[in-house]
Scaffold this motif. Structure first.
Motif, short mmCIF file in Angstrom:
data_model
loop_
_atom_site.label_atom_id
_atom_site.label_comp_id
_atom_site.label_asym_id
_atom_site.label_seq_id
_atom_site.Cartn_x
_atom_site.Cartn_y
_atom_site.Cartn_z
N LEU A 45 0.71 -1.23 0.27
CA LEU A 45 0.15 0.25 -0.07
C LEU A 45 0.60 1.48 0.43
N LYS A 46 2.26 1.43 -0.04
CA LYS A 46 3.31 2.32 0.73
C LYS A 46 3.11 2.72 -0.62
N LEU A 47 3.48 2.48 -2.18
CA LEU A 47 3.27 3.53 -3.01
C LEU A 47 1.67 4.23 -3.61
N GLN A 48 0.63 3.28 -3.13
CA GLN A 48 -0.44 4.18 -2.91
C GLN A 48 -0.87 5.40 -2.24
N LYS A 49 -0.25 5.08 -1.15
CA LYS A 49 -0.78 6.18 -0.17
C LYS A 49 0.49 7.60 -0.49
N GLN A 50 1.81 6.91 -0.84
CA GLN A 50 2.33 7.58 -1.66
C GLN A 50 1.72 9.37 -2.52
N ASP A 51 1.14 8.03 -3.44
CA ASP A 51 0.81 8.80 -4.44
C ASP A 51 -0.73 9.70 -4.00
N GLU A 52 -1.37 9.13 -2.89
CA GLU A 52 -2.18 10.07 -2.79
C GLU A 52 -2.09 11.55 -1.36
N PHE A 53 -0.85 10.85 -1.03
CA PHE A 53 -0.54 11.76 -0.01
C PHE A 53 0.29 13.13 -1.02
N HIS A 54 0.69 13.14 -2.16
CA HIS A 54 1.11 14.19 -3.37
C HIS A 54 0.34 15.04 -3.02
N LYS A 55 -0.50 13.93 -4.11
CA LYS A 55 -2.51 14.49 -4.31
C LYS A 55 -3.20 16.12 -3.28
N ILE A 56 -2.88 15.06 -2.04
CA ILE A 56 -3.77 16.14 -1.03
C ILE A 56 -2.96 17.04 -0.66
N GLN A 57 -1.74 16.89 -0.57
CA GLN A 57 -0.26 17.98 -0.47
C GLN A 57 -0.84 18.87 -1.75
N SER A 58 -0.51 18.93 -2.93
CA SER A 58 -0.45 19.54 -3.99
C SER A 58 -2.29 20.81 -3.86
N ALA A 59 -3.03 19.31 -3.38
CA ALA A 59 -4.18 20.44 -3.33
C ALA A 59 -4.37 21.58 -2.38
N TYR A 60 -3.83 20.88 -1.28
CA TYR A 60 -3.98 21.83 -0.23
C TYR A 60 -2.65 22.99 -0.15
N GLU A 61 -2.26 23.34 -0.47
CA GLU A 61 -0.85 24.15 -1.49
C GLU A 61 -1.54 25.23 -2.37
N LEU A 62 -2.61 24.73 -3.02
CA LEU A 62 -3.18 25.40 -3.54
C LEU A 62 -4.85 25.97 -3.15
N ILE A 63 -5.52 25.59 -2.18
CA ILE A 63 -6.74 26.03 -1.97
C ILE A 63 -5.72 26.43 0.42
N GLY A 64 -5.15 26.29 0.53
CA GLY A 64 -4.43 26.20 1.92
C GLY A 64 -4.25 27.52 2.55
N ASP A 65 -3.47 28.22 1.43
CA ASP A 65 -3.43 29.55 1.15
C ASP A 65 -4.64 30.40 0.63
N GLU A 66 -5.23 31.48 0.92
CA GLU A 66 -5.85 32.40 0.70
C GLU A 66 -5.67 33.36 -0.39
N ASP A 67 -5.01 33.46 -0.50
CA ASP A 67 -4.02 34.43 -1.91
C ASP A 67 -4.25 33.65 -3.16
N LYS A 68 -3.64 32.49 -2.99
CA LYS A 68 -3.29 31.21 -4.30
C LYS A 68 -4.97 30.73 -4.70
N ARG A 69 -5.44 30.32 -3.21
CA ARG A 69 -6.97 29.80 -3.37
C ARG A 69 -8.22 30.90 -4.63
N ALA A 70 -7.93 32.43 -3.61
CA ALA A 70 -8.85 33.40 -4.25
C ALA A 70 -8.43 33.47 -6.42
N VAL A 71 -7.11 32.83 -6.96
CA VAL A 71 -6.83 33.56 -7.92
C VAL A 71 -7.71 31.71 -8.28
N TYR A 72 -7.18 30.72 -7.82
CA TYR A 72 -8.09 29.28 -8.19
C TYR A 72 -9.35 29.79 -8.63
N ASP A 73 -10.00 30.35 -7.78
CA ASP A 73 -11.95 30.07 -7.69
C ASP A 73 -11.46 30.83 -9.15
#
Length: 73
Positions: A45-73
């Motif tokens: 499961l390690k490889l699958q979880k690593q992929d999920e982890f990277h997707k979660i990281q990328s998503a949070y980097e985008l919408i976790g920051d209010e400025d980046k989120r405003a640009v995305y939305d």
């Protein structure tokens, strides 16, 4: 933009588009604990979880920051 971004960062984190920053942050932290590759003991499961982890990281980097989120939305 980075090609590793999930199609919908809100879906990747499992939060609605109108979620508050605190909700996004707490959801992100819970998901990271579940999917962190160092926390997974099963090698199959390690490889699958690593992929999920990277997707979660990328998503949070985008919408976790209010400025980046405003640009995305």
């Amino acid at each position: 933009m980075d090609s590793d971004l999930p199609p919908d960062p809100y879906a990747a984190l499992g939060v609605p588009k109108n979620a508050e920053a605190a909700t996004i942050k707490s959801t992100y932290r819970k998901l990271v604990l579940k999917c962190h590759p160092d926390k997974v003991t099963d090698e199959s499961l390690k490889l699958q979880k690593q992929d999920e982890f990277h997707k979660i990281q990328s998503a949070y980097e985008l919408i976790g920051d209010e400025d980046k989120r405003a640009v995305y939305d």
